[in-house]
Design an enzyme around this catalytic site. Structure first.
Site, PDB file in Angstrom:
ATOM      1  N   SER A 117     -22.342 -12.772 -10.037  1.00  0.00           N
ATOM      2  CA  SER A 117     -22.580 -11.601  -9.205  1.00  0.00           C
ATOM      3  C   SER A 117     -21.237 -10.922  -8.988  1.00  0.00           C
ATOM      4  O   SER A 117     -20.183 -11.568  -9.080  1.00  0.00           O
ATOM      5  CB  SER A 117     -23.178 -12.020  -7.854  1.00  0.00           C
ATOM      6  OG  SER A 117     -23.081 -10.971  -6.904  1.00  0.00           O
ATOM      7  N   THR A 118     -21.285  -9.635  -8.698  1.00  0.00           N
ATOM      8  CA  THR A 118     -20.047  -8.966  -8.277  1.00  0.00           C
ATOM      9  C   THR A 118     -19.399  -9.737  -7.132  1.00  0.00           C
ATOM     10  O   THR A 118     -18.170  -9.847  -7.051  1.00  0.00           O
ATOM     11  CB  THR A 118     -20.343  -7.530  -7.825  1.00  0.00           C
ATOM     12  OG1 THR A 118     -20.857  -6.778  -8.924  1.00  0.00           O
ATOM     13  CG2 THR A 118     -19.093  -6.846  -7.283  1.00  0.00           C
ATOM     14  N   ASN A 119     -20.244 -10.316  -6.284  1.00  0.00           N
ATOM     15  CA  ASN A 119     -19.753 -10.931  -5.048  1.00  0.00           C
ATOM     16  C   ASN A 119     -18.922 -12.185  -5.266  1.00  0.00           C
ATOM     17  O   ASN A 119     -18.147 -12.569  -4.381  1.00  0.00           O
ATOM     18  CB  ASN A 119     -20.926 -11.262  -4.133  1.00  0.00           C
ATOM     19  CG  ASN A 119     -21.712 -10.032  -3.744  1.00  0.00           C
ATOM     20  OD1 ASN A 119     -21.240  -8.909  -3.916  1.00  0.00           O
ATOM     21  ND2 ASN A 119     -22.910 -10.233  -3.227  1.00  0.00           N
TER      22      ASN A 119
ATOM     23  N   THR B 137     -18.977  -3.431  -7.164  1.00  0.00           N
ATOM     24  CA  THR B 137     -20.054  -3.400  -8.163  1.00  0.00           C
ATOM     25  C   THR B 137     -19.720  -2.476  -9.325  1.00  0.00           C
ATOM     26  O   THR B 137     -19.949  -2.820 -10.491  1.00  0.00           O
ATOM     27  CB  THR B 137     -21.375  -2.961  -7.500  1.00  0.00           C
ATOM     28  OG1 THR B 137     -21.721  -3.891  -6.480  1.00  0.00           O
ATOM     29  CG2 THR B 137     -22.495  -2.890  -8.512  1.00  0.00           C
TER      30      THR B 137
ATOM     31  N   THR C 294      26.985  -8.907  18.152  1.00  0.00           N
ATOM     32  CA  THR C 294      25.648  -9.011  18.728  1.00  0.00           C
ATOM     33  C   THR C 294      25.397  -7.752  19.532  1.00  0.00           C
ATOM     34  O   THR C 294      26.295  -7.267  20.232  1.00  0.00           O
ATOM     35  CB  THR C 294      25.501 -10.249  19.635  1.00  0.00           C
ATOM     36  OG1 THR C 294      26.432 -10.157  20.717  1.00  0.00           O
ATOM     37  CG2 THR C 294      25.749 -11.532  18.851  1.00  0.00           C
TER      38      THR C 294
ATOM     39  N   LYS D 288      30.383  12.854  -1.319  1.00  0.00           N
ATOM     40  CA  LYS D 288      29.620  11.985  -0.425  1.00  0.00           C
ATOM     41  C   LYS D 288      28.754  11.028  -1.248  1.00  0.00           C
ATOM     42  O   LYS D 288      28.044  11.439  -2.174  1.00  0.00           O
ATOM     43  CB  LYS D 288      28.731  12.819   0.498  1.00  0.00           C
ATOM     44  CG  LYS D 288      28.087  12.028   1.634  1.00  0.00           C
ATOM     45  CD  LYS D 288      27.389  12.974   2.607  1.00  0.00           C
ATOM     46  CE  LYS D 288      26.944  12.249   3.865  1.00  0.00           C
ATOM     47  NZ  LYS D 288      25.882  11.284   3.602  1.00  0.00           N
TER      48      LYS D 288
ATOM     49  N   SER E 243      24.882  13.896  -1.894  1.00  0.00           N
ATOM     50  CA  SER E 243      24.596  15.186  -1.284  1.00  0.00           C
ATOM     51  C   SER E 243      24.671  16.292  -2.321  1.00  0.00           C
ATOM     52  O   SER E 243      25.477  16.238  -3.253  1.00  0.00           O
ATOM     53  CB  SER E 243      25.586  15.474  -0.156  1.00  0.00           C
ATOM     54  OG  SER E 243      25.419  16.796   0.330  1.00  0.00           O
ATOM     55  N   SER E 244      23.827  17.303  -2.126  1.00  0.00           N
ATOM     56  CA  SER E 244      23.869  18.481  -3.001  1.00  0.00           C
ATOM     57  C   SER E 244      24.824  19.548  -2.465  1.00  0.00           C
ATOM     58  O   SER E 244      25.057  20.546  -3.128  1.00  0.00           O
ATOM     59  CB  SER E 244      22.459  19.074  -3.127  1.00  0.00           C
ATOM     60  OG  SER E 244      21.979  19.466  -1.841  1.00  0.00           O
TER      61      SER E 244
END
Length: 478
Positions: A146-148, A107, A193, A330, A324-325
Site C-alpha cells: 500500500s502507499t501507506n 498515493t 563571557t 571591503k 561590497s559593490s
C-alpha cells in the site's frame, strides 16, 4: 485520438478519456491526475536521487518477495526488477513527474512509480507501454503493498542514505577544527563571557571546544540515523498486512536488506509503525541542533575576525570574494554568514516537520510528503553548507598572535589570574583603577611594585593551562 488499446504502440499521444500521455513517457493516468491536481512546488519526486532509488528498491524487493510466494511469475518478477534497476540508474527521471510536496498522502507518488515500472516492465516483455497486458501497476508492481507502508519505508531508506554523507562532512569539520586547536595551542587568548573580558585562555582551547562539539553532533546524527532501519513495510494499508501472503513480510525484509546493503527490520508493533512518524521528529531535531550549533561557531568566527581595524581582528578568515559593490577593498565573512543563514532554514524546516508529525490521524500519517520535502532539504543544505564552510573557511583560518596577546594583556581578564597571589579585594581595586585611568593592569602592578611583568605572565600561563583532577567523562568516584 489514440485510445489505449491492448498492444498498440504509442504514436504522438495516448489518451485515457481526456488525459493525454506523451508517447515517450512511461507514466500513466494516475500520474497525470496527480500532477494536474497537486503540483505546488518546483521539485519532482526524482529531484533527490536517494528518494527515487529508495522507492525503486522497495518495489524491487517486493517483486522478489511476491515471486517467492507465488504472487508473480519469474518472468514478471525479472521484468519488474529490470525496470527498477533502470529507475535507480536515473533513466526515467523525466517520467517521475509528481510533485515531491504533493498532497495525496503519497498515493500520487506511489502510483507514479508503479506506472513507470509497470510500463517499462511491459516493454521488457515485448508489450506496449500503457496496455498493462502482462504487468499492471496495481496488480503486479504494487502487489502486497500500500502507499501507506511503501512511502514511509522509502522515506526512511532515503533519509538513512542521505545522512551518511552529512555525518561524514561533520566529521571532516571536526578534524579540521582539531587541526586548528593544535595549530593555535600556544596562542594566548582573551576569553570572553557576555561579550566582556573574562579570563585568560589559549586560542587552541577555543577551537578544541568547537571540535568536541562537532564530533558530538556527528555521533548524535549517527545514533538517530540507526533508528531509521525499522520500517513499516509489510503492514499494507493500516498495519494488519491484509492483502499480502503469509510469507511476504519476512521475505521482503530479507530481499530489501540485500538490495540496499543495509539491514532493515520489521517493527515490533506494525500499527505503531504505520501510525507514527516520531522518528522524523528526532531526525529533524538533530538536524536543527546541528545547524544551530554550527551557526554558533560561525557567529564566533565573524566576531573574532571583525575589523580589520575597527573590530577584534584576532582571527583572519580566507578572503572569499569582494564584500561590497560600493566600498572598495571591503571583504565580508560570507562563509560564516552563509552557515548562519542556512541554520535559519533548517530550523524552519524542523517546525514544519514537527507540525506534520503532530497532525497524523488515526491509522496513518498522510503528511509524509512535507516531511520528505523538509527533511531532505535540511540534509542537503547542511551537507553542502558544511562542506563549503570546512574547505573554504575553517581550513584557511589564520591568527594574529600579537593582537590576541595585546587584547589579553591590556584587559582586566589578567586580574583573575592574579587573585590567588594578591587576593580578590586587592586585585579588584587595582582593576577598577586600570579602567578609570585607561591603563593596562600589568603596568599599574609593575609601578606599584606588587608584581613584575614576568611574574604576572607566569600567572597567566598557569591560568590558561588548567589542571583537572577528574578525568573527563568520569565522576571522580572510586
Amino acid at each position: 485520438m489514440n485510445k489505449l488499446t491492448h498492444a498498440e504502440s504509442r504514436t504522438e499521444h495516448d489518451y485515457v478519456g481526456d488525459v493525454a500521455i506523451p508517447v515517450d513517457k512511461l507514466y500513466g493516468v494516475n500520474t497525470v491526475r496527480g500532477v494536474d491536481n497537486l503540483t505546488v512546488s518546483p521539485l519532482g519526486i526524482a529531484h533527490y536521487p536517494e528518494f527515487r532509488t529508495a522507492f525503486a528498491q522497495c518495489k524491487w524487493a517486493a517483486a522478489l518477495a511476491n515471486c517467492d510466494n507465488d504472487g508473480l511469475s519469474a518472468q514478471q518478477c525479472d521484468a519488474i526488477v529490470a525496470a527498477c534497476q533502470e529507475v535507480i540508474a536515473g533513466r526515467f527521471d523525466d517520467s517521475l513527474i509528481v510533485d515531491l510536496l504533493e498532497g495525496s498522502g503519497g498515493t500520487s507518488t506511489n502510483m507514479n512509480f508503479n506506472e513507470v515500472i509497470a510500463n517499462r516492465a511491459q516493454q521488457h516483455l515485448g508489450h506496449a507501454a500503457g496496455s498493462y497486458e502482462v504487468i499492471h501497476p496495481n496488480d503486479h508492481v504494487n502487489r502486497s503493498q500500500s502507499t501507506n507502508d511503501v512511502y514511509p519505508a522509502a522515506l526512511k531508506i532515503a533519509t538513512h542514505a542521505m545522512l551518511g554523507p552529512l555525518i561524514s562532512e561533520v566529521q571532516q569539520l571536526a578534524a579540521h577544527l582539531d587541526g586548528k586547536a593544535t595549530e593555535f595551542a600556544d596562542v594566548l587568548h582573551l576569553g570572553r563571557t557576555c561579550l566582556q573580558d573574562a579570563q585568560p585562555m589559549r586560542l587552541g582551547q577555543l577551537f578544541g571546544g568547537y571540535a568536541s562539539l562537532a564530533r558530538r553532533l556527528a555521533e548524535e546524527l549517527a545514533a538517530v540515523r540507526d533508528k531509521l532501519r525499522t520500517l513499516p513495510l509489510g503492514g499494507t494499508a493500516i498495519g494488519t498486512g491484509f492483502g499480502a501472503p503469509a510469507g511476504y513480510r519476512s521475505a521482503v525484509y530479507l530481499h530489501l536488506s540485500r538490495v540496499v546493503g543495509v539491514e532493515y527490520v520489521a517493527p515490533s508493533n506494525p500499527f505503531d509503525a504505520m501510525q507514527n512518524l516520531d522518528v522524523f521528529a528526532r531526525v529533524s531535531g538533530e538536524l536543527r541542533t546541528c545547524a544551530a550549533s554550527l551557526a554558533k561557531i560561525a557567529s564566533d568566527l565573524t566576531v573574532l575576525s571583525s575589523g580589520p581595524v575597527g573590530g577584534l581582528g584576532e582571527l583572519r578568515l580566507p578572503e572569499a570574494q569582494a564584500g561590497s559593490s560600493i566600498m572598495p577593498g571591503k571583504v565580508n565573512p560570507v562563509l560564516p554568514m552563509a552557515m548562519i543563514q542556512l541554520s535559519f532554514a533548517v530550523i524552519g524546516n524542523d517546525v514544519a516537520v514537527a507540525q506534520a508529525v503532530q497532525y497524523g490521524e488515526l491509522e496513518i500519517n498522510h503528511f509524509e510528503p512535507v516531511v520528505a520535502s523538509r527533511v531532505f532539504d535540511s540534509i542537503m543544505l547542511l551537507t553542502n553548507g558544511i562542506q563549503r564552510f570546512t574547505q573554504k573557511c575553517v581550513a584557511g583560518i589564520t591568527v594574529d598572535v600579537e593582537k590576541n596577546e595585546q587584547h589579553l594583556m591590556n584587559s582586566m581578564a589578567v586580574a583573575t589570574a592574579l587573585v590567588p597571589r594578591l587576593g580578590y579585594a586587592r586585585v579588584s581595586k587595582l582593576a577598577r583603577q586600570s579602567v578609570a585611568e585607561g591603563r593596562p593592569l600589568l603596568t599599574i602592578l609593575e609601578e606599584s611594585g606588587l608584581l613584575t611583568k614576568a611574574d604576572a605572565l607566569a600567572a597567566i600561563q598557569t591560568a590558561s593551562h588548567p589542571v583537572f583532577d577528574v578525568k573527563p567523562g568520569t565522576t571522580g568516584q572510586r
